[in-house]
Write an enzyme that holds these catalytic residues in place. Structure first.
Site, short mmCIF file in Angstrom:
data_model
loop_
_atom_site.label_atom_id
_atom_site.label_comp_id
_atom_site.label_asym_id
_atom_site.label_seq_id
_atom_site.Cartn_x
_atom_site.Cartn_y
_atom_site.Cartn_z
N ARG A 90 1.28 -1.38 -0.10
CA ARG A 90 0.11 -0.10 0.19
C ARG A 90 0.56 1.35 0.31
O ARG A 90 2.33 1.25 0.32
CB ARG A 90 -0.99 -0.09 1.25
CG ARG A 90 -1.93 0.58 1.22
CD ARG A 90 -2.71 0.72 2.20
NE ARG A 90 -3.41 0.01 2.14
CZ ARG A 90 -4.57 -0.52 3.48
NH1 ARG A 90 -4.00 0.18 4.69
NH2 ARG A 90 -4.48 -2.14 3.63
N ARG A 159 -1.70 6.17 9.56
CA ARG A 159 -2.30 5.72 8.24
C ARG A 159 -2.12 7.13 7.67
O ARG A 159 -1.71 8.54 8.34
CB ARG A 159 -3.31 4.67 8.51
CG ARG A 159 -3.33 3.73 9.13
CD ARG A 159 -2.08 2.91 8.80
NE ARG A 159 -2.27 1.21 9.62
CZ ARG A 159 -3.05 0.62 9.26
NH1 ARG A 159 -4.23 0.75 8.01
NH2 ARG A 159 -3.14 -1.06 9.95
N LYS A 232 -3.68 0.58 15.10
CA LYS A 232 -3.92 1.85 13.80
C LYS A 232 -4.01 3.18 14.15
O LYS A 232 -5.29 2.63 15.46
CB LYS A 232 -4.47 1.38 12.67
CG LYS A 232 -5.80 0.79 12.49
CD LYS A 232 -6.38 0.75 11.12
CE LYS A 232 -7.18 -0.78 11.32
NZ LYS A 232 -7.33 -1.38 10.63
N LYS A 234 -5.78 6.94 12.98
CA LYS A 234 -6.18 7.34 10.88
C LYS A 234 -7.42 8.63 11.54
O LYS A 234 -7.75 9.09 11.96
CB LYS A 234 -7.82 6.59 10.57
CG LYS A 234 -7.24 4.81 10.28
CD LYS A 234 -8.23 3.76 10.01
CE LYS A 234 -7.51 3.15 9.25
NZ LYS A 234 -8.74 1.80 9.11
N CYS A 453 -15.36 -3.12 -0.57
CA CYS A 453 -13.30 -3.65 -0.21
C CYS A 453 -12.98 -4.07 -0.30
O CYS A 453 -13.51 -5.31 -1.72
CB CYS A 453 -13.49 -4.51 1.78
SG CYS A 453 -14.09 -5.65 1.60
N CYS A 459 -7.66 -11.09 1.07
CA CYS A 459 -8.06 -10.25 1.94
C CYS A 459 -7.84 -11.49 2.75
O CYS A 459 -9.07 -12.78 2.63
CB CYS A 459 -8.47 -9.29 2.06
SG CYS A 459 -9.00 -9.09 3.93
N CYS A 498 -16.57 -8.71 5.36
CA CYS A 498 -16.37 -9.54 6.56
C CYS A 498 -16.57 -7.71 7.51
O CYS A 498 -16.09 -6.81 6.48
CB CYS A 498 -14.83 -9.59 7.47
SG CYS A 498 -14.48 -9.09 7.68
N CYS A 502 -13.73 -2.23 5.89
CA CYS A 502 -12.50 -1.36 5.07
C CYS A 502 -13.78 -0.64 4.64
O CYS A 502 -12.44 0.35 4.07
CB CYS A 502 -11.38 -2.18 5.19
SG CYS A 502 -10.99 -3.14 6.45
C1 HEM Z 1 -10.23 -4.51 12.49
C2 HEM Z 1 -10.22 -4.22 11.35
C3 HEM Z 1 -9.38 -4.03 10.52
C4 HEM Z 1 -8.51 -4.98 9.90
C5 HEM Z 1 -8.29 -6.71 10.86
C6 HEM Z 1 -8.55 -4.21 8.82
C7 HEM Z 1 -7.47 -5.19 7.90
C8 HEM Z 1 -7.41 -5.27 6.13
C9 HEM Z 1 -6.75 -5.77 5.22
C10 HEM Z 1 -5.70 -7.10 5.42
C11 HEM Z 1 -6.71 -5.43 4.42
C12 HEM Z 1 -6.30 -5.67 2.95
C13 HEM Z 1 -6.68 -6.37 2.12
C14 HEM Z 1 -6.36 -6.81 0.46
O1 HEM Z 1 -6.47 -5.15 0.25
O2 HEM Z 1 -6.22 -7.63 0.07
C15 HEM Z 1 -7.44 -4.42 4.34
C16 HEM Z 1 -7.50 -3.12 3.57
C17 HEM Z 1 -8.32 -2.19 3.33
N1 HEM Z 1 -8.73 -1.40 4.84
FE1 HEM Z 1 -8.62 -2.72 6.66
N2 HEM Z 1 -8.87 -3.80 8.14
C18 HEM Z 1 -9.68 -3.60 9.83
C19 HEM Z 1 -10.55 -2.00 9.09
C20 HEM Z 1 -10.62 -0.93 8.44
C21 HEM Z 1 -11.61 0.14 8.48
C22 HEM Z 1 -12.53 0.05 10.16
C23 HEM Z 1 -11.04 0.18 7.42
C24 HEM Z 1 -11.99 2.38 7.19
C25 HEM Z 1 -12.98 2.80 7.72
C26 HEM Z 1 -10.16 0.39 6.91
C27 HEM Z 1 -9.08 0.91 5.63
C28 HEM Z 1 -8.00 -0.01 4.88
C29 HEM Z 1 -8.83 0.33 3.52
C30 HEM Z 1 -8.78 1.78 2.41
C31 HEM Z 1 -7.95 -0.78 2.60
C32 HEM Z 1 -7.74 -0.73 0.90
C33 HEM Z 1 -8.36 -1.04 0.24
C34 HEM Z 1 -10.10 -0.71 -0.02
O3 HEM Z 1 -9.75 -0.28 -0.43
O4 HEM Z 1 -11.07 -1.20 0.51
N3 HEM Z 1 -9.62 -1.08 7.26
N4 HEM Z 1 -8.09 -4.15 5.30
S1 SF4 Z 2 -13.57 -5.80 5.53
FE1 SF4 Z 2 -12.70 -7.34 5.76
S2 SF4 Z 2 -12.74 -8.42 3.99
FE2 SF4 Z 2 -12.98 -6.20 3.30
S3 SF4 Z 2 -10.95 -5.67 3.19
FE3 SF4 Z 2 -11.73 -5.49 5.43
S4 SF4 Z 2 -10.39 -6.96 6.21
FE4 SF4 Z 2 -10.83 -7.42 3.94
#
Ligand code: HEM
Ligand code: SF4
Length: 593
Positions: A90, A159, A232, A234, A453, A459, A498, A502
Site C-alpha cells: 500500500r 496511517r 492503527k 487514522k 472493499c 484479503c 467481513c 474497510c
Molecule cells: C480490525 C479491523 C481491520 C482489519 C483487521 C483490516 C484489515 C485489512 C486488510 C487485511 C486489508 C487488505 C485487503 C486486501 O487488499 O487484500 C484491508 C484493506 C483496507 N482497509 Fe482494512 N481492516 C480493518 C478495518 C478497516 C477500517 C475500519 C477501515 C476504514 C474505515 C479500513 C480501511 C482499509 C482500506 C482503505 C483498505 C484498502 C482496500 C480498500 O480500499 O478496500 N480498514 N484491511
Molecule cells: S472489510 Fe474485511 S474482507 Fe474487506 S478488506 Fe477489510 S478485512 Fe478484508
C-alpha cells in the site's frame, strides 16, 4: 437491533494488575524499531515470512496474503502447506495528491511487479496485489524512486492522513487543508531508519537513498517510542459543507471552521472507527465524538497530544479493543479530554456548533478557480484494470501521457485529473469514450455512490465476496431504482467481505457486510453525511436475495417519504420494526397479485 456498545469495562476506582502485552507488542518491542528479522528473511529462499515479521512488515506498508482462490488446490494435505503466498503493498499518499508521472510509474509497476492491476483505496491510497516475495524490494525501491512511500501505510502508527482532494485554487481553504495533511503526515511519520536500511540501501555501496518517505536520520522515535501505538490510528481533515473524507469514521477528525474564506480553527472529533470482530461482543463500530475546538496554530500539538494519550493508555494486551474508540468508551469523553489537556498543558474550549451538512464526491467537470479545470473520474471499486469491454487503465495512461494532469485520489475510490486547460476537456472525454469508459455523468447514482472493499481472493479476513460481487448487485439494483423513478436519489451502498468495515459500511444508507459464506448482514439508516451509524435490517441474507430484500424498502421510501427526504433519513425516521412490518405487508400483498 442497533450496533450494541457494552458497558465500560475499566473502573478507575479499582486499579488492577497490568495485563500481559499481546504477542504483537512483544514483536514490536524486540524489533529494534521495526527491523526484526525482515532483512534476513527477505533472502531466505522461502515464499513467506515468520509471524513476527508479518506484523512488522505492516509498518513498512505490506501485508502477507495468500490467494484464497488457490487454497486447497495445491497438495495432498488440502493445500495447507503450500499456500500461494503474495503481498499486498500500500502506498501512503497524504490527501491523495500525486503527479500524473507518479501515477504512470505506479501503473508500470503493477504490470511489471504485481498483479497487473492497481487499486485506489477508500482512504486515498493505492494498493498493489499479488506481489511475490522476491519482488517486494524492487517494488518498494521503485515506489520510492518516484518520491512516494509505503512507510506507515499500514501498522500501528498514524496511517494515511486524508483530506478533501478538491483542488480549488482561489479559495485558500482547500490549500490550507492540504498543507495541514502534509504537516501531520510528516510530523507523525515513523522516524526509524529501518525502512531505508531494509528497502532502500544500495547493495553495491551501502548508501541509503533519500526518498519520498523522508527521514531525518534519528534512530529513535520521539513520538511513538519503541512500541509504536497500540493499534492503527487514522486521521482525516474535512469541511462541514464537504465531508467527503467521512470525518466521523476516524480516530481523529479535523473539521475546518471557516470565516471569510479562511480557516479559523477546527472542531476536533475523536474515537471513530469501524473494525468489529464478530466473535467478540466487546467490539463495536463507533462514530467519532465532538471533543473541542482548536486554532490552526495549535492543531498539530493537539493532534500529537491525542496520539500520545492513546500511545500511553490504549489497550496493549488485547488488540481487539485497542483502538482509540475503546479508550474513550471506557473513560468517557470528559476524562479523555482532561488527559489530552494535561499532556498539552492547557485547557481546550468545547467544539463550535458547526457540523457536517454537505458531501461532494467531486465527479465530473469543475473550474478550479485559476481558469483551469479538474475532472472527477468514477473508478468502480477503485480497481484500475483493463477488461475486454472497458479499458480504464489504458485510458488513464493515455490521459496522463498526453494531457499531463496532476492527480488527486478521492475517498470514494476514484480520481481527479487536475490542472487541465479548457481546450483539454474534449480530448479527455474522447480518450475515455475511445476506451469505452463511461463518463462520470453517464454512471447511475447507485453505482457512483457505491463502494466495496477488496475481500476475496486476497484479503485473509474475507468471509464473503465484495469487490467481485458488488457490481452485479448494483446491476440489479440500478434496474429496480430506475423502475421506481428513484434514479436521481443519492444514497450510499457499501459492501465489505467481513465485519471489519474497510469500505465504511456502518454509516452508509445501505450497508452490506459479509457474515458467513455467501450471506450478508443488511444495514439501513446511515447517510451520506456519515455522522450516524446505521441499524441491522436483516441478517444472513443470501447474496442473490440482497436486491429483493431491499426492494420493499425502496417502494416504501418512494410512497411514504417526506419532501426531499433522503433514503437513509427515511429509514432512520421509520425505524427497523416499522420498515420490516411494511415490507412484510407489501410482500404478502404482491404475492397475492
Ligand atoms: C480490525 C479491523 C481491520 C482489519 C483487521 C483490516 C484489515 C485489512 C486488510 C487485511 C486489508 C487488505 C485487503 C486486501 O487488499 O487484500 C484491508 C484493506 C483496507 N482497509 Fe482494512 N481492516 C480493518 C478495518 C478497516 C477500517 C475500519 C477501515 C476504514 C474505515 C479500513 C480501511 C482499509 C482500506 C482503505 C483498505 C484498502 C482496500 C480498500 O480500499 O478496500 N480498514 N484491511
Ligand atoms: S472489510 Fe474485511 S474482507 Fe474487506 S478488506 Fe477489510 S478485512 Fe478484508
Amino acid at each position: 437491533m442497533r450496533h450494541e456498545k457494552p458497558t465500560p469495562t475499566t473502573s478507575p476506582a479499582k486499579p488492577s494488575k497490568p495485563a500481559k502485552p499481546s504477542k504483537v507488542e512483544a514483536a514490536k518491542a524486540a524489533s529494534n524499531y521495526l527491523r526484526g528479522d525482515i532483512s534476513h528473511e527477505l533472502v531466505d529462499g522461502k515464499s513467506f515470512f515468520s509471524s513476527d515479521s508479518i506484523q512488522l512488515l505492516k509498518h513498512h506498508g505490506t501485508y502477507q496474503q495468500d490467494n484464497r482462490d488457490e487454497r486447497g488446490k495445491n497438495s495432498a494435505d488440502g493445500g495447507k502447506s503450500s499456500k500461494a503466498y503474495s503481498f499486498m503493498v500500500r502506498v501512503r499518499i497524504p490527501g491523495g495528491k500525486l503527479t500524473g508521472d507518479q501515477l504512470l510509474a505506479q501503473l508500470d509497476l503493477c504490470e511489471e511487479l504485481a498483479s497487473d492491476t492497481l487499486r485506489i483505496t477508500t482512504r486515498q491510497g493505492l494498493q498493489f496485489h499479488g506481489v511475490v516475495k522476491s519482488r517486494l524490494k524492487p517494488l518498494l525501491r521503485r515506489i520510492n524512486d518516484v518520491q512516494l512511500t509505503t512507510l506507515a501505510a499500514c501498522g500501528d502508527v498514524e496511517r494515511n492522513v486524508m483530506c478533501c482532494p478538491a483542488p480549488y485554487c482561489r479559495d485558500p481553504v482547500h490549500q490550507q487543508l492540504q498543507q495541514l495533511a502534509d504537516r501531520i503526515a510528516e510530523h507523525l511519520a515513523p522516524r526509524t531508519t529501518a525502512y531505508h536500511e531494509i528497502w532502500l540501501t544500495n547493495e553495491s555501496n551501502g548508501e541509503k537513498q533519500l526518498v519520498g518517505g523522508g527521514s531525518n536520520g534519528h534512530q529513535i522515535e520521539p513520538i511513538y517510542g519503541r512500541n509504536y501505538l497500540p493499534r492503527k490510528f487514522k486521521t482525516a481533515i474535512g469541511l462541514p459543507g464537504d465531508n467527503c473524507v467521512d470525518l466521523y469514521s476516524h480516530d481523529l477528525g479535523l473539521m475546518a471552521i471557516c470565516e471569510d474564506y479562511n480557516i479559523v480553527g477546527y472542531n476536533v472529533l475523536v474515537g471513530g472507527g469501524f473494525g468489529v470482530t464478530p466473535s467478540a461482543k466487546k467490539t463495536f463500530p463507533a462514530i467519532a465524538r465532538r471533543m473541542c475546538f482548536v486554532t490552526p496554530d495549535e492543531v498539530l500539538d493537539v493532534a500529537t497530544a491525542i496520539v500520545k494519550v492513546q500511545r500511553d493508555f490504549g489497550n496493549r494486551s488485547d488488540r481487539k479493543v485497542a483502538r482509540l474508540k475503546y479508550l474513550i468508551h471506557n473513560w468517557g469523553l470528559d476524562r479523555f479530554k482532561a488527559k489530552v489537556e494535561a499532556y498539552l498543558g492547557r485547557t481546550l474550549p468545547g467544539p463550535r456548533r458547526d457540523d457536517v451538512f454537505g458531501f461532494d464526491d467531486h465527479m465530473g467537470w469543475y473550474e478550479q478557480g485559476d481558469g483551469r479545470w479538474f475532472y472527477g473520474l468514477n473508478v468502480e471499486n477503485g480497481r484500475i484494470h483493463d477488461t475486454p469491454e472497458r479499458k480504464i487503465k489504458s485510458a488513464i495512461r493515455e490521459i496522463c501521457q498526453t494531457l499531463r494532469p496532476n492527480i488527486r485520489l478521492t475517498s470514494h475510490q476514484s480520481l481527479l485529473f487536475t490542472d487541465l486547460d479548457l481546450q483539454q476537456r474534449k480530448p479527455l472525454e474522447e480518450i475515455l469514450k475511445r476506451h469505452n469508459v463511461p463518463l462520470s455523468q453517464e454512471i447511475s447514482n447507485v453505482r457512483r455512490w457505491s463502494m466495496a472493499c477488496v475481500a476475496l481472493p486476497t484479503c485473509g479476513l474475507a468471509i464473503t465476496e465484495s469487490e467481485r460481487f458488488l457490481p452485479q448487485v448494483i446491476d440489479e439494483l440500478e434496474v429496480e431504482v430506475a423502475r421506481l423513478g428513484l434514479s436521481n436519489e443519492e444514497f450510499t451502498v457499501r459492501m465489505t467481505g467481513c465485519p471489519n468495515g474497510c469500505a465504511r459500511p456502518y454509516n452508509a444508507d445501505i450497508g452490506l457486510v459479509g457474515k458467513t459464506a455467501g450471506k450478508y448482514t443488511l444495514f439501513v439508516g446511515g447517510r451520506l453525511l456519515g455522522d450516524r451509524l446505521n441499524t441491522i435490517y436483516q441478517d444472513l441474507v443470501p447474496g442473490d436475495e440482497i436486491v429483493s430484500t431491499l426492494l420493499p424498502i425502496l417502494v416504501n421510501y418512494k410512497e411514504n417519504r417526506q419532501p426531499n427526504e433522503r433514503l437513509g433519513d427515511f429509514c432512520h425516521r421509520q425505524g427497523v420494526a416499522s420498515l420490516l412490518a411494511w415490507s412484510e405487508a407489501y410482500l404478502a400483498q404482491t404475492a397475492g397479485t
